[in-house]
Design a protein around this motif. Structure first.
Motif, mmCIF file in Angstrom:
data_model
loop_
_atom_site.group_PDB
_atom_site.id
_atom_site.type_symbol
_atom_site.label_atom_id
_atom_site.label_comp_id
_atom_site.label_asym_id
_atom_site.label_seq_id
_atom_site.Cartn_x
_atom_site.Cartn_y
_atom_site.Cartn_z
ATOM 1 N N CYS A 17 0.832 -1.208 0.000
ATOM 2 C CA CYS A 17 0.000 0.000 0.000
ATOM 3 C C CYS A 17 0.865 1.256 0.000
ATOM 4 C CB CYS A 17 -0.936 0.001 1.201
ATOM 5 S SG CYS A 17 -2.229 -1.262 1.139
ATOM 6 N N LEU A 18 1.949 1.221 0.786
ATOM 7 C CA LEU A 18 2.843 2.374 0.844
ATOM 8 C C LEU A 18 3.519 2.612 -0.506
ATOM 9 C CD1 LEU A 18 4.250 4.583 2.476
ATOM 10 C CD2 LEU A 18 5.965 2.883 3.147
ATOM 11 N N LEU A 19 3.981 1.528 -1.143
ATOM 12 C CA LEU A 19 4.632 1.664 -2.447
ATOM 13 C C LEU A 19 3.663 2.188 -3.500
ATOM 14 C CD1 LEU A 19 6.815 -1.592 -2.559
ATOM 15 C CD2 LEU A 19 7.591 0.753 -2.217
ATOM 16 N N VAL A 20 2.426 1.674 -3.509
ATOM 17 C CA VAL A 20 1.428 2.150 -4.464
ATOM 18 C C VAL A 20 1.132 3.628 -4.244
ATOM 19 C CG1 VAL A 20 -0.984 1.941 -5.182
ATOM 20 C CG2 VAL A 20 0.376 -0.113 -4.814
ATOM 21 N N PHE A 21 1.027 4.027 -2.978
ATOM 22 C CA PHE A 21 0.766 5.432 -2.652
ATOM 23 C C PHE A 21 1.900 6.322 -3.145
ATOM 24 C CE2 PHE A 21 1.097 9.016 0.369
ATOM 25 C CZ PHE A 21 -0.139 9.609 0.127
ATOM 26 N N VAL A 22 3.145 5.886 -2.943
ATOM 27 C CA VAL A 22 4.299 6.667 -3.398
ATOM 28 C C VAL A 22 4.304 6.779 -4.922
ATOM 29 C CG1 VAL A 22 6.817 6.722 -3.541
ATOM 30 C CG2 VAL A 22 5.699 6.138 -1.381
ATOM 31 N N ILE A 23 3.998 5.669 -5.612
ATOM 32 C CA ILE A 23 3.970 5.685 -7.078
ATOM 33 C C ILE A 23 2.888 6.622 -7.586
ATOM 34 C CG2 ILE A 23 3.488 4.275 -9.115
ATOM 35 C CD1 ILE A 23 4.812 1.930 -7.664
ATOM 36 N N VAL A 24 1.708 6.583 -6.950
ATOM 37 C CA VAL A 24 0.622 7.482 -7.349
ATOM 38 C C VAL A 24 1.039 8.937 -7.173
ATOM 39 C CG1 VAL A 24 -1.713 8.255 -6.763
ATOM 40 C CG2 VAL A 24 -1.225 5.821 -6.916
ATOM 41 N N LEU A 25 1.715 9.251 -6.069
ATOM 42 C CA LEU A 25 2.191 10.615 -5.850
ATOM 43 C C LEU A 25 3.201 11.027 -6.924
ATOM 44 C CD1 LEU A 25 2.716 10.876 -1.975
ATOM 45 C CD2 LEU A 25 0.888 11.869 -3.354
ATOM 46 N N LEU A 26 4.120 10.130 -7.260
ATOM 47 C CA LEU A 26 5.131 10.442 -8.267
ATOM 48 C C LEU A 26 4.515 10.682 -9.640
ATOM 49 C CD1 LEU A 26 7.956 7.907 -7.294
ATOM 50 C CD2 LEU A 26 7.892 10.375 -6.860
ATOM 51 N N VAL A 27 3.421 9.961 -9.930
ATOM 52 C CA VAL A 27 2.760 10.114 -11.230
ATOM 53 C C VAL A 27 1.862 11.353 -11.246
ATOM 54 C CG1 VAL A 27 1.100 9.070 -12.820
ATOM 55 C CG2 VAL A 27 2.873 7.655 -11.764
ATOM 56 N N MET A 28 1.138 11.575 -10.165
ATOM 57 C CA MET A 28 0.141 12.644 -10.138
ATOM 58 C C MET A 28 0.757 14.029 -9.956
ATOM 59 S SD MET A 28 -2.770 11.386 -10.763
ATOM 60 C CE MET A 28 -3.731 12.841 -10.347
ATOM 61 N N TYR A 29 1.840 14.119 -9.193
ATOM 62 C CA TYR A 29 2.378 15.451 -8.896
ATOM 63 C C TYR A 29 2.780 16.223 -10.155
ATOM 64 C CZ TYR A 29 5.283 19.205 -7.166
ATOM 65 O OH TYR A 29 5.815 20.439 -6.936
ATOM 66 N N PRO A 30 3.530 15.626 -11.098
ATOM 67 C CA PRO A 30 3.864 16.409 -12.308
ATOM 68 C C PRO A 30 2.627 16.848 -13.087
ATOM 69 C CG PRO A 30 5.248 14.447 -12.139
ATOM 70 C CD PRO A 30 4.177 14.300 -11.118
ATOM 71 N N LEU A 31 1.603 15.995 -13.157
ATOM 72 C CA LEU A 31 0.390 16.366 -13.878
ATOM 73 C C LEU A 31 -0.305 17.551 -13.217
ATOM 74 C CD1 LEU A 31 -1.051 12.805 -14.636
ATOM 75 C CD2 LEU A 31 0.211 14.297 -16.176
ATOM 76 N N ILE A 32 -0.465 17.460 -11.894
ATOM 77 C CA ILE A 32 -1.121 18.557 -11.159
ATOM 78 C C ILE A 32 -0.290 19.831 -11.250
ATOM 79 C CG2 ILE A 32 -1.932 19.315 -8.899
ATOM 80 C CD1 ILE A 32 -2.505 16.418 -8.219
ATOM 81 N N PHE A 33 1.034 19.675 -11.176
ATOM 82 C CA PHE A 33 1.908 20.851 -11.235
ATOM 83 C C PHE A 33 1.777 21.566 -12.575
ATOM 84 C CE2 PHE A 33 5.865 22.961 -12.310
ATOM 85 C CZ PHE A 33 6.107 23.730 -11.187
ATOM 86 N N VAL A 34 1.778 20.811 -13.676
ATOM 87 C CA VAL A 34 1.676 21.435 -14.997
ATOM 88 C C VAL A 34 0.333 22.132 -15.162
ATOM 89 C CG1 VAL A 34 1.543 20.950 -17.466
ATOM 90 C CG2 VAL A 34 3.312 19.869 -16.090
ATOM 91 N N ILE A 35 -0.747 21.472 -14.718
ATOM 92 C CA ILE A 35 -2.078 22.088 -14.811
ATOM 93 C C ILE A 35 -2.128 23.369 -13.986
ATOM 94 C CG2 ILE A 35 -4.521 21.776 -14.273
ATOM 95 C CD1 ILE A 35 -4.171 18.806 -14.858
ATOM 96 N N SER A 36 -1.606 23.315 -12.770
ATOM 97 C CA SER A 36 -1.619 24.502 -11.908
ATOM 98 C C SER A 36 -0.731 25.606 -12.464
ATOM 99 C CB SER A 36 -1.169 24.120 -10.490
ATOM 100 O OG SER A 36 -2.032 23.163 -9.911
ATOM 101 N N ALA A 37 0.445 25.237 -12.982
ATOM 102 C CA ALA A 37 1.367 26.243 -13.512
ATOM 103 C C ALA A 37 0.810 26.931 -14.748
ATOM 104 C CB ALA A 37 2.712 25.593 -13.836
ATOM 105 N N SER A 38 -0.040 26.223 -15.511
ATOM 106 C CA SER A 38 -0.585 26.800 -16.735
ATOM 107 C C SER A 38 -1.572 27.922 -16.457
ATOM 108 C CB SER A 38 -1.261 25.718 -17.575
ATOM 109 O OG SER A 38 -2.410 25.209 -16.921
ATOM 110 N N ILE A 39 -2.135 27.969 -15.248
ATOM 111 C CA ILE A 39 -3.113 29.009 -14.910
ATOM 112 C C ILE A 39 -2.648 29.855 -13.721
ATOM 113 C CG2 ILE A 39 -5.075 27.748 -15.853
ATOM 114 C CD1 ILE A 39 -5.768 26.834 -13.037
#
Length: 298
Positions: A17-39
């Protein structure tokens, strides 16, 4: 009766569960960052004030991108290239792969080796360009969709799917009833191959949507550029004018140019990826099945 789980099993589950959570964070953070940075205000992004959620929201980057007429023309061209290229890919891939999956095909082993060799060796850029030129496909849609329309990997994966998913007894029963090979392929094989068709269309469609190299080499008219080539030019120039022509007005300061360039950079990323992000959820269940296609050897 509920199965008793030991301490080691519980520890293993927690670690997973911890590894899956870390992987999800690693995948989601760049996506959220780019969306947030664009606006977000570019100053907040560059100074680190914006690290996840938008700060000082502005839509200037998207306004500048969509005011550029070349963006809309690139969208239209890319949609046409993707649809036409994917249809041609399926029309060539499915019959050839099904034929190679049948035991009664003469010379099947030699044909497979001939196809396999293309995975190891290629003609190279210059010979490919000369072939495209000699066929009269330069500066046309066919120079985008024809080169690489069917790859050896796709043929081998589709052949394995047909071998594993289309029982020989079903084909033999249809032949006993008088069905021809074409009738069997169209009325029996194709309806049973929806996962394969969806996955192959998705793979090739994504490749067609993202590719720009063929257009860079073979297309000379800017009105035939695909979206990715248009976006590439925008990122290289790194600036878009207020009138959408790519020229910076004299009244804009250097600071304003840098600010707008940063906004456009992130907006361009969203514009290029958004259509695929919208389509993927509808094909996800087929994509999951497609991951396993061809994974089991004969």
């Amino acid at each position: 009766m509920k199965e008793k789980r030991g301490l080691s099993d519980k520890v293993f589950d927690r670690i997973n569960c911890l590894l899956v959570f870390v992987i999800v964070l690693l995948v989601m953070y760049p996506l959220i960052f780019v969306i947030s940075a664009s606006i977000s205000d570019p100053a907040a992004v560059s100074t680190g004030r914006m690290w996840l959620w938008p700060v000082d929201i502005t839509w200037e980057g998207f306004r500048r991108v969509f005011e550029n007429d070349a963006i809309w023309l690139g969208y239209k061209n890319t949609i046409i290239y993707t649809i036409v290229g994917t249809l041609i890919h399926l029309v060539l891939l499915l019959p050839s792969s099904y034929a190679l999956s049948r035991k009664e095909l003469m010379g099947k082993k030699y044909l497979l080796w001939f196809i396999l060799i293309t995975m190891l060796f290629s003609g190279g850029l210059i010979p490919t360009y000369l072939v495209v030129h000699s066929l009269g496909m330069l500066n046309t849609i066919w120079s985008i969709v024809i080169p690489g329309v069917v790859g050896a990997w796709s043929v081998l994966v589709a052949r394995t799917f047909f071998q594993q998913s289309i029982p020989d007894q079903l084909v033999e029963a249809a032949k006993i009833d008088g069905a021809s090979d074409i009738y069997i392929f169209v009325r029996i094989v194709i309806p049973l191959s929806a996962p394969l068709i969806a996955v192959m269309a998705l793979f090739h469609g994504v490749s067609m949507w993202n590719q720009y190299f063929n257009a860079l080499v073979y297309i000379s008219d800017s009105d035939k550029y695909p979206l990715q080539l248009v976006l590439r030019q925008i990122l290289i120039v790194n600036e878009i004018g207020q009138d959408g022509t790519g020229e910076i007005g004299l009244a804009e300061s250097l600071v304003e140019q840098v600010r707008n360039a940063a906004l456009v950079k992130y907006a361009v990323m969203i514009v290029s990826a958004l259509p695929l992000l919208l389509i993927y959820p509808f094909l996800q269940r087929y994509f999951v099945k497609g991951v396993l296609i061809g994974s089991v050897k004969e």
